[in-house]
Design an enzyme around this catalytic site. Structure first.
Site, PDB file in Angstrom:
ATOM      1  N   LYS A   1      -8.944  -3.844   3.206  1.00 29.75           N
ATOM      2  CA  LYS A   1      -7.855  -3.672   4.232  1.00 29.75           C
ATOM      3  C   LYS A   1      -8.488  -2.942   5.305  1.00 29.75           C
ATOM      4  CE  LYS A   1      -4.468  -3.801   0.573  1.00 29.75           C
ATOM      5  NZ  LYS A   1      -3.252  -3.164  -0.275  1.00 29.75           N
TER       6      LYS A   1
ATOM      7  N   ASP B   1       4.166  -3.132   3.816  1.00 34.39           N
ATOM      8  CA  ASP B   1       3.920  -3.820   2.635  1.00 34.39           C
ATOM      9  C   ASP B   1       5.278  -4.316   2.358  1.00 34.39           C
ATOM     10  OD1 ASP B   1       1.690  -3.539   0.985  1.00 34.39           O
ATOM     11  OD2 ASP B   1       1.751  -1.461   0.641  1.00 34.39           O
TER      12      ASP B   1
ATOM     13  N   GLN C   1      -1.346   2.823  -1.250  1.00 36.30           N
ATOM     14  CA  GLN C   1      -2.128   1.940  -2.327  1.00 36.30           C
ATOM     15  C   GLN C   1      -1.543   2.252  -3.578  1.00 36.30           C
ATOM     16  OE1 GLN C   1      -3.787  -0.908  -1.450  1.00 36.30           O
ATOM     17  NE2 GLN C   1      -4.336  -1.469  -3.409  1.00 36.30           N
TER      18      GLN C   1
END
Ligand code: GUN
Length: 285
Positions: free
Chosen positions: A49, A116, A93
């Site tokens: 990422k 997200d 995460q």
């Protein structure tokens, strides 16, 4: 012989589009990435990422915390990042260590920085057709289909799997594209017969090579969300590719299908925002 849907190429195209927008509009986007603990797979994802941010000209600020971090400490960091005007997106995460309540952390992220698309407000927006951040993997699958000229309007779409991150948002996005959607799961009766009716079959069950040709209608489009490492070290999906490829009209491979799209759509979310005013072409808001 099915046409292979090249997720690597399509994700590269999307990242190029993000990079071009950042350069053209001289954007100063910043993504805060939070990693708690030392799960090796998570460390690889987070590394990828950060690399994608660098490619697109997006600043990434990393917060790597020990596994002993308390829920309170993590919530405090999220709160600080919510208040920091230099931060456009926050990514925590998952999975988090077991002593931390993931739902509580997801809810603590400002919906306006929830790149997200996991916050209940963004999930709610999706369910009632309002603009908002979309979960990256299902949004990426919509991009794969659109950029491979797969018409979804009026088609029978079967989604296998009902997770909050993939199955449920996937079904809602397909509905938004005017498909007729069926969601299957571990309690579904006659799974094979239901799958056989699908013009578009999206498989996110988490079982290696479970779906073979006997589940697939001739000419169906098959999207494989699974990724597993086999004993021989090679990767495979939830779909038995060698069995299904001869009957499908289009199919995603593993690796190189859905996988690369998640990060591409994360970059899209960071660069284009929540879709309220400036969605990229192809993104239906
Ligand atoms: N863990 C596995 N996939 C994801 C993802 O898309 N986002 C976050 N935050 N964690 C993950």
């Amino acid at each position: 012989m099915a046409e292979i849907i090249d997720g690597k190429a399509i994700s590269a195209q999307i990242k190029e589009e993000c990079k071009a927008k950042v350069e053209k509009e001289k954007l100063n986007r910043c993504l805060a990435v939070v990693l708690v603990g030392d799960d090796p797979a998570s460390a690889v994802y987070v590394g990828n990422k950060k690399k994608a941010c660098e490619f697109c000209g997006v600043k990434s600020v990393s917060h790597e915390l020990p596994a002993s971090t308390t829920e309170e400490e993590l919530l405090k960091l999220v709160d600080d990042l919510n208040r920091d005007d230099s931060v456009d997106g926050i990514l925590v995460q998952l999975p988090l260590p077991v002593h931390i309540d993931e739902d509580k952390v997801i809810k603590a992220i400002s919906p306006d920085k929830d790149v997200d698309g996991f916050h209940p407000e963004n999930v709610g927006r999706l369910s009632i057709g309002q603009p908002g951040y979309l979960s990256c993997t299902p949004a990426g699958i919509i991009q794969l289909l659109k950029r491979s000229n797969v018409d979804m309007d009026g088609k029978n779409c079967v989604v296998i799997g009902r997770s909050n991150i993939v199955g449920k948002p996937m079904a809602l996005l397909m509905l938004r594209e005017n498909a007729t959607v069926t969601v299957c799961h571990s309690h579904t009766k006659d799974l094979k017969e239901v799958c056989k009716r699908a013009d578009i079959l999206i498989v996110a069950i988490g079982k290696p090579k479970m779906i073979d040709a006997s589940y697939v209608k001739d000419g169906a489009v098959v999207i494989d969300v699974g990724i597993h490492r086999m004993e021989n070290g090679k990767l495979c999906g939830d779909v038995d590719f060698d069995s299904v490829e001869p009957v499908a009209s289009k199919i995603t491979p593993v690796p190189g299908g859905v996988g690369p799209m998640t990060i591409a759509m994360l970059m899209h979310n960071v660069v284009y925002g929540n879709g309220a005013d400036k969605a990229m072409p192809y993104v239906v808001i």
